[in-house]
Design a protein around this motif. Structure first.
Motif, mmCIF file in Angstrom:
data_model
loop_
_atom_site.group_PDB
_atom_site.id
_atom_site.type_symbol
_atom_site.label_atom_id
_atom_site.label_comp_id
_atom_site.label_asym_id
_atom_site.label_seq_id
_atom_site.Cartn_x
_atom_site.Cartn_y
_atom_site.Cartn_z
ATOM 1 N N SER A 70 4.706 4.649 7.156
ATOM 2 C CA SER A 70 3.377 4.648 6.549
ATOM 3 C C SER A 70 3.013 6.090 6.200
ATOM 4 O O SER A 70 3.011 6.959 7.086
ATOM 5 N N LEU A 71 2.716 6.341 4.931
ATOM 6 C CA LEU A 71 2.210 7.643 4.527
ATOM 7 C C LEU A 71 0.687 7.557 4.581
ATOM 8 O O LEU A 71 0.061 6.910 3.748
ATOM 9 N N LEU A 72 0.107 8.196 5.581
ATOM 10 C CA LEU A 72 -1.316 8.049 5.860
ATOM 11 C C LEU A 72 -2.172 8.977 5.011
ATOM 12 O O LEU A 72 -3.386 8.752 4.880
ATOM 13 N N GLY B 44 19.604 19.396 3.809
ATOM 14 C CA GLY B 44 20.179 20.642 4.294
ATOM 15 C C GLY B 44 19.525 21.131 5.574
ATOM 16 O O GLY B 44 19.385 22.338 5.788
ATOM 17 N N LEU B 45 19.129 20.183 6.432
ATOM 18 C CA LEU B 45 18.486 20.521 7.696
ATOM 19 C C LEU B 45 19.237 19.867 8.845
ATOM 20 O O LEU B 45 19.921 18.860 8.656
ATOM 21 N N THR B 46 19.104 20.408 10.041
ATOM 22 C CA THR B 46 19.695 19.768 11.206
ATOM 23 C C THR B 46 18.815 18.595 11.636
ATOM 24 O O THR B 46 17.603 18.570 11.349
ATOM 25 N N PRO B 47 19.394 17.612 12.332
ATOM 26 C CA PRO B 47 18.558 16.514 12.847
ATOM 27 C C PRO B 47 17.423 17.001 13.731
ATOM 28 O O PRO B 47 16.313 16.429 13.710
ATOM 29 N N VAL B 48 17.665 18.057 14.500
ATOM 30 C CA VAL B 48 16.614 18.606 15.374
ATOM 31 C C VAL B 48 15.450 19.129 14.530
ATOM 32 O O VAL B 48 14.273 18.918 14.861
ATOM 33 N N HIS B 49 15.779 19.814 13.436
ATOM 34 C CA HIS B 49 14.737 20.362 12.569
ATOM 35 C C HIS B 49 13.951 19.228 11.897
ATOM 36 O O HIS B 49 12.720 19.288 11.787
ATOM 37 N N VAL B 50 14.656 18.190 11.439
ATOM 38 C CA VAL B 50 13.982 17.038 10.841
ATOM 39 C C VAL B 50 13.042 16.402 11.858
ATOM 40 O O VAL B 50 11.896 16.058 11.535
ATOM 41 N N ASN B 51 13.512 16.237 13.080
ATOM 42 C CA ASN B 51 12.697 15.636 14.140
ATOM 43 C C ASN B 51 11.424 16.457 14.366
ATOM 44 O O ASN B 51 10.334 15.895 14.527
ATOM 45 N N ARG B 52 11.575 17.774 14.355
ATOM 46 C CA ARG B 52 10.425 18.654 14.588
ATOM 47 C C ARG B 52 9.385 18.491 13.464
ATOM 48 O O ARG B 52 8.177 18.429 13.720
ATOM 49 N N VAL B 53 9.867 18.407 12.221
ATOM 50 C CA VAL B 53 8.954 18.264 11.088
ATOM 51 C C VAL B 53 8.243 16.910 11.138
ATOM 52 O O VAL B 53 7.026 16.822 10.961
ATOM 53 N N LEU B 54 9.005 15.842 11.384
ATOM 54 C CA LEU B 54 8.403 14.510 11.445
ATOM 55 C C LEU B 54 7.392 14.412 12.584
ATOM 56 O O LEU B 54 6.328 13.791 12.434
ATOM 57 N N LYS B 55 7.713 15.016 13.713
ATOM 58 C CA LYS B 55 6.777 15.019 14.845
ATOM 59 C C LYS B 55 5.480 15.715 14.461
ATOM 60 O O LYS B 55 4.378 15.246 14.770
ATOM 61 N N GLY B 56 5.611 16.833 13.739
ATOM 62 C CA GLY B 56 4.424 17.550 13.296
ATOM 63 C C GLY B 56 3.591 16.719 12.333
ATOM 64 O O GLY B 56 2.351 16.702 12.419
ATOM 65 N N PHE B 57 4.245 16.027 11.416
ATOM 66 C CA PHE B 57 3.515 15.164 10.475
ATOM 67 C C PHE B 57 2.774 14.046 11.209
ATOM 68 O O PHE B 57 1.642 13.697 10.856
ATOM 69 N N ARG B 58 3.418 13.480 12.232
ATOM 70 C CA ARG B 58 2.753 12.420 13.007
ATOM 71 C C ARG B 58 1.538 12.975 13.743
ATOM 72 O O ARG B 58 0.472 12.347 13.762
ATOM 73 N N GLU B 59 1.702 14.139 14.359
ATOM 74 C CA GLU B 59 0.606 14.726 15.120
ATOM 75 C C GLU B 59 -0.566 15.096 14.223
ATOM 76 O O GLU B 59 -1.721 15.076 14.657
ATOM 77 N N GLN B 60 -0.274 15.420 12.957
ATOM 78 C CA GLN B 60 -1.330 15.780 12.011
ATOM 79 C C GLN B 60 -1.928 14.555 11.312
ATOM 80 O O GLN B 60 -2.807 14.689 10.461
ATOM 81 N N GLY C 215 0.856 -1.177 0.000
ATOM 82 C CA GLY C 215 0.000 0.000 0.000
ATOM 83 C C GLY C 215 0.890 1.224 0.000
ATOM 84 O O GLY C 215 1.740 1.390 -0.883
ATOM 85 N N ASP C 216 0.723 2.088 0.973
ATOM 86 C CA ASP C 216 1.563 3.287 1.096
ATOM 87 C C ASP C 216 2.552 3.139 2.249
ATOM 88 O O ASP C 216 2.894 4.115 2.934
ATOM 89 N N VAL C 217 3.017 1.919 2.459
ATOM 90 C CA VAL C 217 3.957 1.596 3.533
ATOM 91 C C VAL C 217 5.220 0.998 2.918
ATOM 92 O O VAL C 217 5.152 0.181 2.002
ATOM 93 N N PHE C 218 6.384 1.435 3.405
ATOM 94 C CA PHE C 218 7.644 0.856 2.936
ATOM 95 C C PHE C 218 8.696 0.981 4.024
ATOM 96 O O PHE C 218 8.560 1.766 4.967
ATOM 97 N N LYS C 219 9.743 0.195 3.882
ATOM 98 C CA LYS C 219 10.823 0.194 4.857
ATOM 99 C C LYS C 219 11.706 1.412 4.668
ATOM 100 O O LYS C 219 12.150 1.692 3.552
ATOM 101 N N LEU C 220 11.958 2.138 5.744
ATOM 102 C CA LEU C 220 12.783 3.343 5.656
ATOM 103 C C LEU C 220 13.732 3.398 6.857
ATOM 104 O O LEU C 220 13.474 4.083 7.841
ATOM 105 N N PRO C 221 14.863 2.680 6.773
ATOM 106 C CA PRO C 221 15.804 2.634 7.900
ATOM 107 C C PRO C 221 16.793 3.808 7.890
ATOM 108 O O PRO C 221 17.999 3.623 8.003
ATOM 109 N N LEU C 222 16.262 5.028 7.735
ATOM 110 C CA LEU C 222 17.110 6.211 7.679
ATOM 111 C C LEU C 222 17.047 6.956 9.008
ATOM 112 O O LEU C 222 15.980 7.082 9.614
ATOM 113 N N THR C 223 18.179 7.485 9.429
ATOM 114 C CA THR C 223 18.213 8.286 10.643
ATOM 115 C C THR C 223 17.849 9.732 10.316
ATOM 116 O O THR C 223 17.882 10.163 9.159
#
Length: 272
Positions: free
Chosen positions: A231-233, A204-220, A187-195
Motif C-alpha cells: 500500500s502506497l499511503l 544496485g543496493l544490498t538487501p540490508v540497505h533495501v530493508n533499511r529504506v523500506l523500514k524508514g518508509f513504513r515508520e514515516q 486504489g493505491d494498493v497492489f500485489k508485490l511478491p518481491l524479495t
C-alpha cells in the motif's frame, strides 16, 4: 491517486475491462476495435505455465517466440561473472517478453520467473502478420516497445543519480502506475511478491540497505506491506522523494491526430 486503466472511447468495445491483459495495456495508447480485440484474444489463447525461479528464455539460447505474460511476475536479468545478478526490469501481466526477440540469433539476457506464471507464446509469423493489416494494434505494439525503452532510460537515471531512498521510491511508484494501467490495483494498493534481494538486484543496493529504506518508509507512514500486498499511503510524497514524473511511461494515449489517422485508414480499407 494513480488513474486506473483507460477504458472509455467511442471506438472501444463497451463493457468491463478485458480479461486479456495485453488488451488492457494497449488500450492505454489507442482505442481498439472489436476486431482488434478479437485478434489479440486469439493470440493469447495458447498457454504455457512456468514454475517459480525458472527461466522462460535463457541467455545464449535461440529465441523460439515472443511471450505474453498473462499472470504472475517475471524479470529480465543478467548473471554476472562474480556471481551477482542485475535485474533490468520486472514483467507484469500484459507485458511482452521482447517483441522483436525473434530477430536475434541468441538471447543476450535471460527472462526468469519470480512467481509461477502463465504465458502465451506468440510466433514470429503472428507478430509480423499484424503489421500492415491491423494499424491500431501495430502502433500500440510500437508504443509498448517505446515505453520499455523509456523505462530502461529512467532506470539508468535512477542508478546514476538517485540516492537509495530515491531509487526505492521511484521503483515503487513506477510499479504502481504500471499495475494501475492494466487494472491490477485497488486504489493505491497492489500485489508485490518481491524479495528485498530482488529489489536490491534491480536498484544496485544490498538487501540490508533495501530493508533499511523500506523500514524508514513504513515508520514515516509512506507505505505498508502485508501478505505481499503493498500500500502506497502517500504517493505524492514518494514521488517527491524520487523526483518521479510518470510522463516517461507515456500512458496519456495517442494524440487526436493519430486517432484520426487510424480512423481514416480504416475508412479507406472498408470501402469496396
Amino acid at each position: 491517486m494513480v488513474p486506473a486503466a483507460q477504458n472509455s472511447d467511442s471506438h472501444q468495445a463497451d463493457g468491463p475491462l478485458s480479461s486479456n491483459p495485453l488488451i488492457r495495456k494497449l488500450s492505454n495508447f489507442v482505442p481498439l476495435s472489436v476486431s482488434d480485440r478479437q485478434i489479440l484474444d486469439d493470440l493469447a489463447q495458447p498457454e504455457e505455465q512456468f514454475a517459480i525461479d525458472v527461466d522462460i528464455a535463457a541467455e545464449g539460447a535461440v529465441p523460439r517466440s515472443v511471450f505474453l505474460l498473462k499472470e504472475g511476475i517475471a524479470m529480465r536479468y543478467r548473471d554476472l561473472p562474480d556471481g551477482g545478478r542485475q535485474i533490468m526490469t520486472f514483467l507484469i501481466p500484459g507485458d511482452l517478453c521482447d517483441m522483436h526477440v525473434f530477430l536475434l540469433k541468441e538471447m543476450d539476457h535471460s527472462i526468469g520467473t519470480i512467481t509461477p506464471v502463465r504465458v502465451a507464446p506468440i510466433s514470429r509469423e503472428s507478430i509480423m502478420g499484424l503489421f500492415g493489416t491491423h494499424p491500431r494494434i501495430s502502433a500500440a505494439l510500437w508504443w509498448s516497445s517505446l515505453q520499455e525503452e523509456a523505462m530502461l532510460r529512467e532506470r539508468i537515471v535512477s542508478l546514476g543519480r538517485r540516492d537509495a531512498r530515491g531509487r526505492v521510491a521511484y521503483l515503487l511508484c513506477e510499479l504502481l502506475w504500471r499495475h494501475a494501467a492494466v487494472g491490477l490495483t485497488f486504489g493505491d494498493v497492489f500485489k508485490l511478491p518481491l524479495t528485498q534481494t530482488e529489489l536490491g538486484d534491480t536498484l544496485g543496493l544490498t538487501p540490508v540497505h533495501v530493508n533499511r529504506v523500506l523500514k524508514g518508509f513504513r515508520e514515516q507512514g509512506l507505505i505498508s506491506i502485508s501478505q505481499k500486498m503493498l500500500s502506497l499511503l502517500n504517493v505524492d510524497r514518494l514521488q517527491s522523494i524520487a523526483g518521479f514524473n510518470s510522463s516517461y511511461l507515456h500512458l496519456g494515449g495517442a494524440s487526436a491526430e493519430i486517432v484520426r489517422y487510424f480512423n481514416a485508414l480504416e475508412g479507406r480499407s472498408a470501402k469496396p
